[in-house]
Design a protein around this motif. Structure first.
Motif, short mmCIF file in Angstrom:
data_model
loop_
_atom_site.label_atom_id
_atom_site.label_comp_id
_atom_site.label_asym_id
_atom_site.label_seq_id
_atom_site.Cartn_x
_atom_site.Cartn_y
_atom_site.Cartn_z
N SER A 1 -5.13 53.62 19.14
CA SER A 1 -6.37 54.14 18.58
C SER A 1 -7.10 55.04 19.58
N ILE A 2 -7.11 54.62 20.84
CA ILE A 2 -7.81 55.39 21.87
C ILE A 2 -7.13 56.73 22.11
N LEU A 3 -5.81 56.72 22.23
CA LEU A 3 -5.07 57.95 22.47
C LEU A 3 -5.21 58.91 21.30
N SER A 4 -5.15 58.39 20.08
CA SER A 4 -5.28 59.25 18.91
C SER A 4 -6.68 59.87 18.85
N SER A 5 -7.69 59.10 19.20
CA SER A 5 -9.06 59.62 19.22
C SER A 5 -9.21 60.73 20.25
N LEU A 6 -8.64 60.51 21.43
CA LEU A 6 -8.71 61.52 22.49
C LEU A 6 -8.03 62.81 22.06
N LEU A 7 -6.82 62.70 21.51
CA LEU A 7 -6.07 63.89 21.13
C LEU A 7 -6.69 64.61 19.93
N GLU A 8 -7.30 63.85 19.04
CA GLU A 8 -7.99 64.47 17.92
C GLU A 8 -9.16 65.33 18.40
N ARG A 9 -9.93 64.81 19.33
CA ARG A 9 -11.08 65.55 19.85
C ARG A 9 -10.64 66.76 20.66
N VAL A 10 -9.57 66.58 21.44
CA VAL A 10 -9.05 67.70 22.23
C VAL A 10 -8.54 68.81 21.32
N SER A 11 -7.76 68.45 20.31
CA SER A 11 -7.18 69.46 19.42
C SER A 11 -8.26 70.17 18.61
N GLU A 12 -9.26 69.42 18.14
CA GLU A 12 -10.34 70.04 17.36
C GLU A 12 -11.14 71.00 18.22
N ARG A 13 -11.38 70.61 19.47
CA ARG A 13 -12.15 71.47 20.37
C ARG A 13 -11.37 72.75 20.69
N ASN A 14 -10.06 72.62 20.79
CA ASN A 14 -9.25 73.78 21.17
C ASN A 14 -8.88 74.67 19.99
N ASP A 15 -9.08 74.19 18.77
CA ASP A 15 -8.72 75.00 17.60
C ASP A 15 -9.45 76.33 17.58
N GLY A 16 -10.75 76.28 17.85
CA GLY A 16 -11.53 77.51 17.85
C GLY A 16 -11.11 78.46 18.94
N ALA A 17 -10.85 77.90 20.13
CA ALA A 17 -10.47 78.74 21.27
C ALA A 17 -9.10 79.38 21.05
N SER A 18 -8.17 78.61 20.47
CA SER A 18 -6.82 79.14 20.28
C SER A 18 -6.77 80.20 19.20
N SER A 19 -7.76 80.20 18.28
CA SER A 19 -7.77 81.20 17.22
C SER A 19 -8.38 82.51 17.67
N SER A 20 -9.06 82.51 18.84
CA SER A 20 -9.65 83.73 19.37
C SER A 20 -8.56 84.62 19.96
N PRO A 21 -8.60 85.92 19.71
CA PRO A 21 -7.58 86.82 20.25
C PRO A 21 -7.66 86.91 21.76
N ALA A 22 -6.52 86.88 22.41
CA ALA A 22 -6.47 86.99 23.87
C ALA A 22 -6.70 88.43 24.29
N ILE A 23 -7.37 88.63 25.40
CA ILE A 23 -7.67 89.97 25.91
C ILE A 23 -6.76 90.25 27.09
N SER A 24 -5.93 91.28 26.94
CA SER A 24 -5.02 91.70 28.00
C SER A 24 -4.30 90.52 28.64
N PRO A 25 -3.50 89.77 27.89
CA PRO A 25 -2.82 88.61 28.47
C PRO A 25 -1.79 89.06 29.50
N SER A 26 -1.70 88.31 30.57
CA SER A 26 -0.74 88.63 31.60
C SER A 26 0.65 88.27 31.13
N SER A 27 1.66 88.82 31.77
CA SER A 27 3.04 88.53 31.39
C SER A 27 3.37 87.07 31.62
N SER A 28 2.81 86.47 32.70
CA SER A 28 3.07 85.07 32.98
C SER A 28 2.47 84.19 31.90
N ALA A 29 1.29 84.55 31.41
CA ALA A 29 0.66 83.77 30.34
C ALA A 29 1.48 83.85 29.07
#
Length: 208
Positions: free
Chosen positions: A16-44
């Motif tokens: 239950s604890i791990l699922s709660s942690l991962l749910e909050r992490v994924s929800e928080r990152n959803d918005g950031a991951s949907s934003s277009p990257a600006i001049s991404p480096s080749s390594s990225a």
């Protein structure tokens, strides 16, 4: 005797604890991951391609909590496996800093990290074909994800007692967050701690 697979009270706290942690992490990152990257480096770009095997096209209908509880009910993993799976996930992210856990990849990361952990921790476990059915993916995809994940963590699978108890302490903090709702949610797993903190964790155990 009640069937543990049907008894909600039989779910260990660590699940239950791990699922709660991962749910909050994924929800928080959803918005950031949907934003277009600006001049991404080749390594990225290379790092993102490493995680592309885990990235889905649509968000699965099943929640992270229900998915992890499904894995627990049908895969028969020991509670320790979920702590080790958490450690492996963190190692993957440490090696690939531009990769983030979001709603499109968290389920695949979960089933793969648990599969990897159970093979390392438990004496007896189900095969990849069974895990694929539990995870709702094909055997071919399960095999590919496992290999990709192993290379992603650099085959660093050994977990020392100090490391294990350190991550138990981190999950304890998450449990306190669930109880108080006062701590700020993390944006990544990112669980590196100092040597002093690691030594203090010997006195702390996660109730599972």
């Amino acid at each position: 005797m009640a069937d543990p697979a049907c008894d909600p009270g039989s779910i260990p706290k660590v699940v239950s604890i791990l699922s709660s942690l991962l749910e909050r992490v994924s929800e928080r990152n959803d918005g950031a991951s949907s934003s277009p990257a600006i001049s991404p480096s080749s390594s990225a770009m290379v790092t993102r391609s490493v995680a592309s095997a885990f990235q889905g096209l649509t968000k699965p209908a099943i929640s992270v909590r229900d998915y992890l509880e499904r894995i627990f009910r049908f895969a028969g993993c020991s509670p320790s496996c979920y702590v080790v799976a958490y450690i492996y996930l963190d190692r993957y992210l440490q090696r690939h800093p531009t990769v983030t856990i979001d709603s499109l990849n968290v389920h695949r990361f979960l089933i793969t990290s648990v599969l990897t952990a159970v093979k390392f921790v438990d004496d007896i476990c189900y095969n990849n074909a069974y895990f694929a059915k539990v995870g709702g993916i094909t055997l071919m995809e399960m095999n590919y994800l496992e290999v990709d994940f192993l290379f992603g963590v650099g085959f660093e699978l050994n977990v020392t007692p100090v490391t294990f108890t350190s991550y138990c302490s981190i999950l304890q903090n998450e449990m306190q967050y669930l109880e108080t709702q006062h701590l700020p949610p993390p944006s990544r797993l990112n669980c590196l701690i100092s040597e002093e903190e690691s030594s203090n964790c010997h006195q702390k155990q996660l109730a599972v």
